[in-house]
Design a protein around this motif. Structure first.
Motif, PDB file in Angstrom:
ATOM      1  N   TYR A 127      60.581   9.411 -69.284  1.00 52.55           N
ATOM      2  CA  TYR A 127      61.851   8.706 -69.252  1.00 52.55           C
ATOM      3  C   TYR A 127      62.135   8.017 -70.575  1.00 52.55           C
ATOM      4  O   TYR A 127      61.222   7.638 -71.305  1.00 52.55           O
ATOM      5  N   HIS A 148      72.283   5.733 -67.971  1.00 56.33           N
ATOM      6  CA  HIS A 148      71.476   6.902 -68.283  1.00 56.33           C
ATOM      7  C   HIS A 148      70.252   6.992 -67.376  1.00 56.33           C
ATOM      8  O   HIS A 148      69.549   6.005 -67.155  1.00 56.33           O
ATOM      9  N   ARG A 151      66.658  11.270 -68.273  1.00 56.22           N
ATOM     10  CA  ARG A 151      66.250  12.678 -68.227  1.00 56.22           C
ATOM     11  C   ARG A 151      67.142  13.500 -69.159  1.00 56.22           C
ATOM     12  O   ARG A 151      68.321  13.217 -69.328  1.00 56.22           O
ATOM     13  N   THR A 152      66.549  14.528 -69.755  1.00 54.92           N
ATOM     14  CA  THR A 152      67.342  15.461 -70.553  1.00 54.92           C
ATOM     15  C   THR A 152      67.755  16.679 -69.726  1.00 54.92           C
ATOM     16  O   THR A 152      68.753  17.332 -70.019  1.00 54.92           O
ATOM     17  N   TYR A 153      67.001  16.978 -68.695  1.00 57.72           N
ATOM     18  CA  TYR A 153      67.371  18.033 -67.752  1.00 57.72           C
ATOM     19  C   TYR A 153      66.616  17.784 -66.455  1.00 57.72           C
ATOM     20  O   TYR A 153      65.638  17.029 -66.396  1.00 57.72           O
ATOM     21  N   ASP A 198      76.475  13.493 -64.005  1.00 54.14           N
ATOM     22  CA  ASP A 198      76.040  14.552 -64.911  1.00 54.14           C
ATOM     23  C   ASP A 198      74.996  15.397 -64.184  1.00 54.14           C
ATOM     24  O   ASP A 198      73.881  14.940 -63.926  1.00 54.14           O
ATOM     25  N   GLN A 200      73.300  17.856 -65.164  1.00 50.96           N
ATOM     26  CA  GLN A 200      72.158  18.277 -65.983  1.00 50.96           C
ATOM     27  C   GLN A 200      71.118  17.172 -66.131  1.00 50.96           C
ATOM     28  O   GLN A 200      69.919  17.422 -66.072  1.00 50.96           O
ATOM     29  N   THR A 201      71.593  15.939 -66.313  1.00 50.45           N
ATOM     30  CA  THR A 201      70.653  14.842 -66.580  1.00 50.45           C
ATOM     31  C   THR A 201      70.544  13.838 -65.429  1.00 50.45           C
ATOM     32  O   THR A 201      69.591  13.061 -65.384  1.00 50.45           O
ATOM     33  N   SER A 203      72.629  11.364 -65.080  1.00 46.40           N
ATOM     34  CA  SER A 203      73.246  10.111 -65.518  1.00 46.40           C
ATOM     35  C   SER A 203      74.567   9.888 -64.776  1.00 46.40           C
ATOM     36  O   SER A 203      75.248  10.838 -64.389  1.00 46.40           O
TER      37      SER A 203
END
Length: 384
Positions: A127, A148, A151-153, A198, A200-201, A203
């Motif tokens: 994280y 946020h 996570r990036t994915y 989001d 993907q992440t 967020s």
């Protein structure tokens, strides 16, 4: 007999675990080290150990009788950050990054007969490191704010966003069940058409925000709670109004200079501070945290004062300033007296004119009355 059966059962369980392995979930913050234990205390001569990453099982480390090395096949993302324990086969990732999140797998087999001896997987989540300022956010009404997830994915993850407490679920992502949801009807619909998730992440973005959205937001990732977000929403500030109290024009007993009483005011404000400044120095201030009240702050200045004065209203993220123009709002007492004397002269002149007109009217009336009486007497005499 019972002991033999128990030994047989334990052997079978050990064999199943050895073949199918198990999965461990690990969660860390960016920058921390991650150690993935191989499960061995000591590598045997014929042990082959293979470490892979992600669903495509890209090889990142290998230990066997010939090789004991780390492979950097993933665009160099692990460069100089992987450490292999040559005694146990465990793998350590140093200075972790969010891109290190994913599924790691270790497979241990015997090179002599190619039998899989041991297999286990590690679901690692790295994280974004949050410091105190990251979890406390302040925005103006009407703005947008993004919370946020760190996570990036997302892999096979489950993310939930809560407002204030666990009774108010406002958004969630459940990848295994392909569920991506926002819940607008929570708390009488205050979040309706304002939540953006989001996919993907994970967020969460809140758009066109209002003071009703002030509060604590909690993120739960795969039943693991992140630090809470403390969100403060402030109303847009009005420009202060400066006015003078003309009845308070007075002269100092020790000086011939005149003083002017002023007041700076704002209406319908909350969580603000109202201040008078002389140049860059604060002269006086008043603060309020209640909702929608009015504030007033007085100030007395000399008419001949050449300093710069201003009234400022501010909250933690914005401010509004009104500068004082002494020449427009303040007048000396002598000016006031002169003004009053001129007015009095005009009034006296008007009154004198009215008295003169009235006197003329009375004289004309008196003369007309006398002539009428004389005419009546002459008519009476002629008739006789």
């Amino acid at each position: 007999m019972k002991k033999m059966f128990l030994k047989f059962l334990l052997l079978c369980l050990w064999h199943l675990i050895g073949v199918f392995g198990y999965e461990v979930r690990i969660s860390v913050n960016e920058g921390e080290s991650i150690t993935l234990n191989s499960g061995l205390t000591e590598i045997q001569t014929d042990d082959d150990i293979l470490w892979t990453f992600r669903n495509d099982r890209s090889t990142i480390a290998i230990i066997n009788r010939v090789n004991k090395r780390i492979l950097d096949n993933l665009d160099g993302r692990f460069r100089d950050r992987l450490q292999l324990d040559h005694q146990t086969g465990s793998l350590t990732i140093t200075n972790s990054r969010m891109i290190d999140s994913g599924l790691y797998e270790v497979t241990i087999s015997r090179s002599s007969n190619l039998e899989t001896k041991y297999n286990s997987m590690f679901d690692v989540s790295v994280y974004e490191r949050f410091v105190e300022t990251d979890t406390k956010k302040s925005v103006m009404e009407g703005d947008s704010v993004t919370l946020h997830s760190g996570r990036t994915y997302l892999n096979d993850d489950w993310i939930q966003w809560w407002f204030m407490n666990k009774n108010n679920l406002i958004a969630e992502i459940n990848v295994p069940e392909s569920r991506f949801s926002v819940y607008y009807d929570v708390l009488d619909g205050r979040f309706r058409d304002r939540l953006e998730l989001d996919y993907q992440t994970g967020s969460l973005t809140i758009t066109n925000i209002t003071t009703q959205h002030t509060g604590v937001y909690e993120l739960e990732y795969n039943t693991w709670s992140r630090p809470s977000f403390y969100l403060s929403v402030y109303t847009r500030l009005p420009v202060p109004v400066i006015s003078s109290n003309s009845t308070n024009c007075s002269s100092s007993s020790s000086s011939s200079s005149s003083y002017c009483s002023l007041v700076c005011s704002v209406v319908n404000v909350s969580h603000v501070t109202l201040s008078w400044y002389k140049g860059n120095s604060v002269l006086s201030s008043i603060s309020v945290s209640d909702l929608s009240i009015s504030l007033s702050l007085p100030l007395e200045v000399e008419y001949q004062d050449k300093n710069s004065y201003s009234c400022v209203i501010n909250n933690p993220i914005s401010n509004q300033t009104q500068h004082l123009d002494i020449t427009q709002l303040c007048h000396t007492c002598s000016d006031s007296v002169h003004c009053c004397g001129s007015t009095e002269a005009v009034i006296r002149l008007v009154l004198s004119a009215l008295v003169g007109v009235a006197t003329v009217i009375l004289l004309v009336y008196d003369i007309s009355s006398r002539r009428a009486e004389q005419d009546q007497e002459q008519i009476h005499t002629s008739g006789t």
